[in-house]
Design an enzyme around this catalytic site. Structure first.
Site, PDB file in Angstrom:
ATOM      1  N   ASP A   1       0.839  -1.193   0.000  1.00  0.00           N
ATOM      2  CA  ASP A   1       0.000   0.000   0.000  1.00  0.00           C
ATOM      3  C   ASP A   1       0.878   1.250   0.000  1.00  0.00           C
ATOM      4  OD1 ASP A   1      -2.657   1.343   0.496  1.00  0.00           O
ATOM      5  OD2 ASP A   1      -1.624   1.943   2.331  1.00  0.00           O
TER       6      ASP A   1
ATOM      7  N   GLU B   1       1.832  -0.420  -5.015  1.00  0.00           N
ATOM      8  CA  GLU B   1       0.866   0.606  -5.352  1.00  0.00           C
ATOM      9  C   GLU B   1       1.709   1.874  -5.490  1.00  0.00           C
ATOM     10  OE1 GLU B   1      -3.387   2.305  -3.743  1.00  0.00           O
ATOM     11  OE2 GLU B   1      -1.737   2.164  -2.299  1.00  0.00           O
TER      12      GLU B   1
END
Length: 730
Positions: free
Chosen positions: A349, A385
């Site tokens: 993330d 990401e």
């Protein structure tokens, strides 16, 4: 030296955390600025503090001690003494019980009370004040675990990148409403390993189950006040411990059993991990672990005002991976989940933060270099990401070799093209051929582009074709939250409808996007439930919806949902059977004189090669792509013997007559896919030069007639593509 119940000796500074060796437990805690550390032992429920033991030794900024005969299952926490000087970045407060950053298991939940804050809430001086109330009864505690030797369990899987298909799902949401999962196991790791659940995922044809965060995380106080929860889990508090809310029985072992069961079915386990921030928030947040252990080491602080936190994450704080001990903690955590828990990779993330140094993002930064040289981490799948909200935070294509990246350019372009937006055809062509403009450098391969159209964050596929606007009222933020630019199209009516024409168009649009996703070059990621038409009623930010909005409704699958499921299985079958759909070389569209072949050609409906003027025509919405199966497939200069495919994409609202091209070799084209006719009794055959009426808003795939090994593949494809029997009853 004696503690109350256990003999205490000096122990060792390594490894960090609580380590049971069969005779006792060694405790080791890093803190560069602490003055002393107390280990606090609790009863089995974590309710009563039984004893405090000062760790006797301090070596290389690590406090440590060994308690003889202290067994696994012991509940503990720390109290850390040091300066409380927020203006200098220090927030030590021994009245606050702290979680061990290396704890392998937790017990209890956080209760949001004034006592969990290091300062006096409501005081005019805010976080500069000091709170002397004990927080122990309001916070979770750590548990000493008995780690199983890695040799006692099978190793992880290695699915080749070119065959990888990610399936993003949520541990709880996938089984909360599953009729074949016992009530007591729904929403747990044990529920996800049930035979019916595993069989469904395996027969769908994906290879890798990507789980939303399962590390211990915290429910935000403002959500609890509204009667909601943090459903997605992007609020980590413990990087080594699975979250207790996903257990039905014995904590760590239940996760291991789930992984082993998925591996038996030849399915990888990929974890979505959040190493960019913690649940402690900014200077006004609680003191639960890192903040009270060594705030100035674990977090990035404002250089001139160390009272405040750098907030590149948008969540209040940012972990300081430039500090060697913080970097060590993250890499130790990653290695632990691979070696002990046997996971097969990670999706990071806000991964740009992991490559961010004091001077900004650096693809040669400490964390990225650590992963590249580490023999364990470099052997598993690493997916970034590639963005955050800090300066220079958008880094799609900017990560180093060995990494794959979520490609939001693919998502946005594919959505826009099928929506019918003008001027998107050229970019669409780039995206479906693995975005070479972003990833074709330094020997990176097409698999580095992780293609997706939907993910946990945003509309589901069903809602993407059913809503023009977000409908997030259930979140209690007056529909202000979530993205407003979704590049969605409701096909004529906002939300559910009984209009058969709109329903048919929506189903075809779903098939168009699924076919584009699963037949593009690169690595596809499918959002769980898209294959059965799951809806969130237009909610595109369901992070706080731990309820029917987010859970898969297995009993409510419609006739269209069953048909879409079967169509998805057929697409994944095609991807497996046709290597030309997953090439390891980027298409460049240039003629190879030595092999007398061009790897990819772009055609107009008249079967002529597209000109630069046609590409620049904003109104162009229909074109073809020929992937020549004879083109060089590896670094060895020799022709391949794969199938040659023609894909036709028509985002125009009306029928387009498309002439089948004349390609050297066989001159008959078999239509193996038409999203306007997903079910056929047989696959029709056409001659080069024939015209095919391409329905508006549809996609087709033709394959040249082939002989030999490729011909046998076509026989399997024809059998599968005309088979209407489901593999698993839903």
């Amino acid at each position: 030296m004696q503690s109350g119940r256990y003999r205490l000796s000096e122990g060792t500074p390594n490894p960090l955390g609580a380590t049971w060796d069969g005779k006792g437990t060694n405790f080791a805690l890093f803190s560069a600025h602490a003055e002393r550390v107390e280990l606090c032992l609790f009863d089995a429920k974590g309710e009563t503090e039984l004893e405090r033991i000062e760790l006797p030794e301090y070596t290389d900024e690590v406090w440590h001690g060994y308690l003889h005969e202290l067994p696994p299952g012991t509940v503990y926490g720390y109290r850390v003494y040091g300066p409380y000087l927020p203006l200098e970045g220090h927030r030590f407060n021994p009245n606050k019980l702290l979680l061990d950053p290396y704890a392998k298991a937790h017990i209890g939940e956080l209760t949001w009370a004034p006592e969990v804050f290091g300062y006096q809430m409501g005081h005019e001086d805010g976080d500069l004040t000091f709170d002397d109330r004990d927080s122990a009864k309001f916070v979770p505690k750590c548990v000493v675990v008995n780690s199983t030797s890695p040799a006692e369990r099978p190793t992880g899987l290695i699915v080749p990148w070119d065959r990888t298909v990610f399936y993003e799902t949520h541990v709880a949401g996938f089984t909360k409403r599953h009729p074949n999962v016992p009530d007591a196991l729904r929403g747990t790791f044990a529920g996800l390993k049930q035979q019916e659940v595993v069989d469904y995922i395996r027969t769908l044809g994906v290879t890798s189950v990507e789980l939303l965060p399962i590390h211990t995380f915290v429910n935000d106080s403002y959500l609890l006040e509204k009667g909601m929860k943090n459903y997605w889990g992007y609020n980590t508090l413990g990087f080594f411990a699975p979250d207790p809310r996903y257990f039905s029985g014995e904590a760590v072992q239940e996760f291991k059993d789930m992984v082993d069961r998925l591996h038996e079915a030849r399915l990888e386990v990929i974890l979505d991990v959040v190493y960019n921030h913690t649940a402690e928030g900014n200077e006004m947040g609680p003191t639960l672990s890192f903040k009270g252990i060594d705030n100035a080491s674990y977090y990035r602080l404002m250089p001139e005002e160390k009272r405040y936190y750098i907030n590149d994450t948008g969540t209040g704080n940012t972990l300081n991976l430039s500090h060697p001990r913080t970097l060590q903690m993250v890499t130790d955590s990653l290695r632990y989940w691979v070696t002990e828990m046997k996971v097969d990779g990670y999706r990071f993330d806000l991964a740009t933060i992991l490559g961010r140094e004091d001077h900004g993002f650096d693809e040669g930064g400490g964390f990225l270099d650590s992963c590249r040289q580490d023999p364990i981490l470099s052997s598993v799948k690493l997916i970034a990401e590639p963005w955050d909200c800090g300066p220079g935070g958008y880094q799609v294509g900017g990560f180093p070799p060995g990494w794959a990246e979520w490609n939001d350019r693919y998502r946005d372009t594919v959505r826009s093209f099928w929506k019918g937006d003008e001027g998107t055809a050229a970019d669409f062509a780039t995206r479906i051929t693995a975005s070479g403009d972003k990833f074709n450098r330094r020997g990176r391969k097409p698999w580095a582009s992780v293609n997706f159209i939907t993910a946990h964050d945003g509309f589901t596929l069903n809602d993407l074709v059913s809503y023009n606007e977000k409908h997030n009222d259930a979140n209690g933020e007056d529909n202000r939250d979530g993205h407003s630019d979704n590049k969605s199209w409701n096909c004529g009516v906002e939300g559910p409808t009984d209009d058969p024409e709109i329903i048919n168009l929506r189903e075809r649009q779903k098939r168009n996007m699924l076919a584009t996703l699963l037949l593009s070059q690169g690595t596809p990621m499918l959002l769980a439930g898209d294959e059965i038409g799951r809806t969130q009623q237009g909610n595109n930010n369901a992070y706080c919806q731990d309820n029917e909005i987010s859970w898969l409704d297995w009993d409510g699958i419609t006739e269209e949902g069953h048909a879409l499921h079967e169509f998805t299985r057929k697409l994944l079958f095609l991807r497996r059977q046709l290597p030309v759909l997953r090439r390891s070389r980027f298409f460049i569209g240039e003629y190879n004189e030595e092999l007398d072949v061009t790897d990819v050609k772009w055609l107009s409906p008249s079967a002529t090669e597209l000109t630069s003027e046609q590409w620049a025509d904003a109104s162009m919405r229909c074109f073809g792509m020929v992937i020549d199966g004879r083109a060089q497939a590896t670094g060895i200069k020799r022709p391949a013997s794969d199938a040659t495919l023609l894909m036709v994409f028509n985002a125009y609202h009306d029928t387009v007559n498309f002439t089948l091209p004349n390609i050297p070799g066989p001159d008959q084209w078999t239509c193996i896919l038409d999203t306007n006719m997903p079910v056929r009794e047989d696959l029709p055959v056409f001659n080069s030069g024939d015209e095919y009426q391409v329905t508006g808003n549809s996609m087709l795939v033709f394959a040249l007639e082939a002989k030999g090994a490729t011909g046998k593949v076509f026989e399997k494809i024809e059998t599968r593509m005309t088979d209407t029997s489901p593999a698993v009853a839903l």
